[in-house]
Design an enzyme around this catalytic site. Structure first.
Site, PDB file in Angstrom:
ATOM      1  N   HIS A  81     -13.050   4.613   8.522  1.00 30.30           N
ATOM      2  CA  HIS A  81     -12.336   3.391   8.103  1.00 30.30           C
ATOM      3  C   HIS A  81     -12.841   2.891   6.737  1.00 30.30           C
ATOM      4  O   HIS A  81     -13.366   1.791   6.609  1.00 30.30           O
ATOM      5  CB  HIS A  81     -12.457   2.286   9.169  1.00 30.30           C
ATOM      6  CG  HIS A  81     -11.357   1.276   9.089  1.00 30.30           C
ATOM      7  ND1 HIS A  81     -10.827   0.631  10.192  1.00 30.30           N
ATOM      8  CD2 HIS A  81     -10.671   0.777   8.026  1.00 30.30           C
ATOM      9  CE1 HIS A  81      -9.884  -0.200   9.806  1.00 30.30           C
ATOM     10  NE2 HIS A  81      -9.773  -0.141   8.498  1.00 30.30           N
ATOM     11  N   GLU A 126     -11.504   2.342  17.869  1.00 26.10           N
ATOM     12  CA  GLU A 126     -12.604   2.402  16.908  1.00 26.10           C
ATOM     13  C   GLU A 126     -13.782   1.561  17.394  1.00 26.10           C
ATOM     14  O   GLU A 126     -13.543   0.487  17.947  1.00 26.10           O
ATOM     15  CB  GLU A 126     -12.120   1.756  15.593  1.00 26.10           C
ATOM     16  CG  GLU A 126     -11.702   2.725  14.544  1.00 26.10           C
ATOM     17  CD  GLU A 126     -11.151   2.013  13.326  1.00 26.10           C
ATOM     18  OE1 GLU A 126      -9.986   2.251  13.003  1.00 26.10           O
ATOM     19  OE2 GLU A 126     -11.879   1.218  12.703  1.00 26.10           O
ATOM     20  N   ILE A 129       0.838  -1.204   0.000  1.00 28.36           N
ATOM     21  CA  ILE A 129       0.000   0.000   0.000  1.00 28.36           C
ATOM     22  C   ILE A 129       0.874   1.255   0.000  1.00 28.36           C
ATOM     23  O   ILE A 129       0.588   2.227  -0.716  1.00 28.36           O
ATOM     24  CB  ILE A 129      -0.994  -0.005   1.182  1.00 28.36           C
ATOM     25  CG1 ILE A 129      -1.897  -1.249   1.098  1.00 28.36           C
ATOM     26  CG2 ILE A 129      -1.847   1.264   1.190  1.00 28.36           C
ATOM     27  CD1 ILE A 129      -2.816  -1.459   2.298  1.00 28.36           C
ATOM     28  N   ARG A 138      12.967  -3.024   6.116  1.00 34.99           N
ATOM     29  CA  ARG A 138      13.813  -3.915   5.299  1.00 34.99           C
ATOM     30  C   ARG A 138      14.101  -3.233   3.962  1.00 34.99           C
ATOM     31  O   ARG A 138      13.322  -2.355   3.548  1.00 34.99           O
ATOM     32  CB  ARG A 138      13.078  -5.243   5.027  1.00 34.99           C
ATOM     33  CG  ARG A 138      12.925  -6.124   6.264  1.00 34.99           C
ATOM     34  CD  ARG A 138      12.041  -7.315   5.984  1.00 34.99           C
ATOM     35  NE  ARG A 138      10.691  -6.946   5.590  1.00 34.99           N
ATOM     36  CZ  ARG A 138       9.759  -6.494   6.421  1.00 34.99           C
ATOM     37  NH1 ARG A 138      10.007  -6.368   7.711  1.00 34.99           N
ATOM     38  NH2 ARG A 138       8.556  -6.163   5.986  1.00 34.99           N
ATOM     39  N   GLY A 163     -10.867   2.697   3.933  1.00 33.15           N
ATOM     40  CA  GLY A 163      -9.743   2.374   3.038  1.00 33.15           C
ATOM     41  C   GLY A 163     -10.092   1.400   1.922  1.00 33.15           C
ATOM     42  O   GLY A 163      -9.865   1.667   0.746  1.00 33.15           O
ATOM     43  N   ARG A 176      -3.457   1.975  10.976  1.00 31.98           N
ATOM     44  CA  ARG A 176      -4.232   1.581  12.143  1.00 31.98           C
ATOM     45  C   ARG A 176      -4.185   2.726  13.148  1.00 31.98           C
ATOM     46  O   ARG A 176      -3.165   3.393  13.294  1.00 31.98           O
ATOM     47  CB  ARG A 176      -3.660   0.311  12.791  1.00 31.98           C
ATOM     48  CG  ARG A 176      -4.010  -0.981  12.052  1.00 31.98           C
ATOM     49  CD  ARG A 176      -5.502  -1.303  12.139  1.00 31.98           C
ATOM     50  NE  ARG A 176      -5.851  -2.557  11.495  1.00 31.98           N
ATOM     51  CZ  ARG A 176      -6.343  -2.655  10.249  1.00 31.98           C
ATOM     52  NH1 ARG A 176      -6.537  -1.560   9.511  1.00 31.98           N
ATOM     53  NH2 ARG A 176      -6.673  -3.831   9.752  1.00 31.98           N
ATOM     54  N   THR A 204      -4.020   5.907   7.229  1.00 30.24           N
ATOM     55  CA  THR A 204      -4.984   4.893   6.768  1.00 30.24           C
ATOM     56  C   THR A 204      -4.528   3.514   7.234  1.00 30.24           C
ATOM     57  O   THR A 204      -5.014   2.505   6.732  1.00 30.24           O
ATOM     58  CB  THR A 204      -5.095   4.882   5.229  1.00 30.24           C
ATOM     59  OG1 THR A 204      -3.776   4.726   4.682  1.00 30.24           O
ATOM     60  CG2 THR A 204      -5.731   6.144   4.681  1.00 30.24           C
TER      61      THR A 204
HETATM   62  C1  DGY Z   1      -7.728  -4.244   6.303  1.00 30.37           C
HETATM   63  O1  DGY Z   1      -7.928  -5.079   5.434  1.00 30.37           O
HETATM   64  O2  DGY Z   1      -6.814  -4.369   7.124  1.00 30.37           O
HETATM   65  C2  DGY Z   1      -8.670  -3.090   6.365  1.00 30.37           C
HETATM   66  O3  DGY Z   1      -8.217  -2.110   7.235  1.00 30.37           O
HETATM   67  C3  DGY Z   1     -10.025  -3.570   6.790  1.00 30.37           C
HETATM   68  O4  DGY Z   1      -9.845  -4.473   7.795  1.00 30.37           O
END
Ligand code: DGY
Length: 323
Positions: A289, A271, A159, A181, A291, A242, A240
């Protein structure tokens, strides 16, 4: 032969639920209520496969319940910080996740937050909705230019890389990154991305910082008051990843005192409860949340879980085994 018993802790896209029901003895969460700890324990006792999501605390207490029938925790989502992996390992329970399929949509949302915070889109919309707009003014709601600026990325996994590509190719941004890494250089081609040896070295030289590292104890409050203090006063923090990666109280203080200019958040500590102070700040954009929340991605996540279940119950190694 009896079909494996599978329980879903939340509603999933309809085509995936239908296909699951053709293959397994499935219990759906028809009213989509959040499972209690007791319901999670009951699921562990009575089902061969439990399919949780990020909102289910699959703790050691839940996993160690006895007697237990569960042999696989097939998570609907890529992050597994809500599952006690050590406890699962010690009970020889397989854990799988859904990597890859949510990369693009999550990076799209991180870019959305970056643009919204920089261009004060939330403030602008609130102005219109409360009927306070008096027309165009040369000095109204001036934001920050995004194109050509420097983006710092913490966590250059799938991501993080997708975010870097959007920023570099779409907005001509310079990329600095920290990853624990070495990153395959072929993945960075065309981006002139600069690796930083530490997070502390990255933060002071960025206009925007976007978090793409895993959650969990190891990264809890990775971005704390001290590190926020290393960010320039004109910079923005995007999360985005945690919620627990950022010390929310420290962030709120920084946003109030102007230590940083703004933040864009999709994830929160504790959350879905939000620190009420966040909702009172104008210089933060808040999303619930979202994403991976596109129809295409949520379906793809479901198919990925199905693939893991099929492999597992077919006696093969599940493709997305975490533990
Ligand atoms: C993930 O896939 O980790 C998203 O945040 C939804 O859980």
């Amino acid at each position: 032969m009896n079909r494996p018993r599978v329980i879903l802790t939340a509603r999933w896209p309809e085509p995936v639920e239908a296909q699951l029901m053709r293959r397994y003895d499935v219990t759906l969460n028809l009213d989509d209520h959040p499972f209690t700890v007791e319901e999670l324990k009951q699921a562990m006792r009575a089902y061969d496969a439990v399919c949780p999501t990020v909102v289910d605390p699959v703790t050691a207490e839940v996993i160690q319940v006895k007697p237990s029938r569960c042999r696989i925790l097939a998570n609907f989502g890529v992050g597994v910080n809500h599952i006690d992996l050590e406890a699962a390992k010690s009970r020889e329970i397989t854990v799988t996740n859904t990597p890859g399929v949510l990369t693009d949509c999550t990076a799209d949302l991180a870019m959305t937050l970056l643009l919204m915070t920089a261009r004060r889109a939330g403030e602008g919309e609130r102005l219109l909705r409360r009927g306070s707009w008096r027309g165009w003014r040369p000095t109204q709601l001036l934001g920050t230019r995004v194109s050509g600026k420097t983006l710092g990325i913490i966590g250059m996994g799938r991501i993080g890389l997708a975010m870097a590509r959007r920023a570099a190719h779409g907005f001509g941004m310079k990329i600095r990154y920290y990853h624990p890494r070495p990153v395959d250089p072929t993945l960075l081609e065309g981006m002139a991305a600069v690796a930083c040896e530490s997070i502390d070295a990255l933060l002071p030289r960025c206009d925007f910082v976007s978090l793409h590292c895993p959650g969990g104890e190891k990264n809890r409050h990775l971005i704390d008051a001290r590190r926020i203090g290393l960010m320039p006063a004109h910079s923005y923090l995007i999360n985005t990843a945690r919620g627990d990666v950022v010390d929310t109280k420290a962030l709120i203080r920084a946003l109030k005192e102007g230590t940083i200019r703004g933040a864009g958040l999709d994830v929160y500590e504790n959350e879905p409860r939000l620190d009420p102070e966040l909702t009172r700040l104008e210089n933060v954009v808040l999303l619930p949340h979202l994403g991976s929340a596109t129809a295409e991605t949520r379906e793809a996540m479901g198919w990925r879980v199905l693939k893991n279940l099929d492999a597992f119950f077919g006696g093969q190694a599940p493709p997305d085994r975490v533990v």
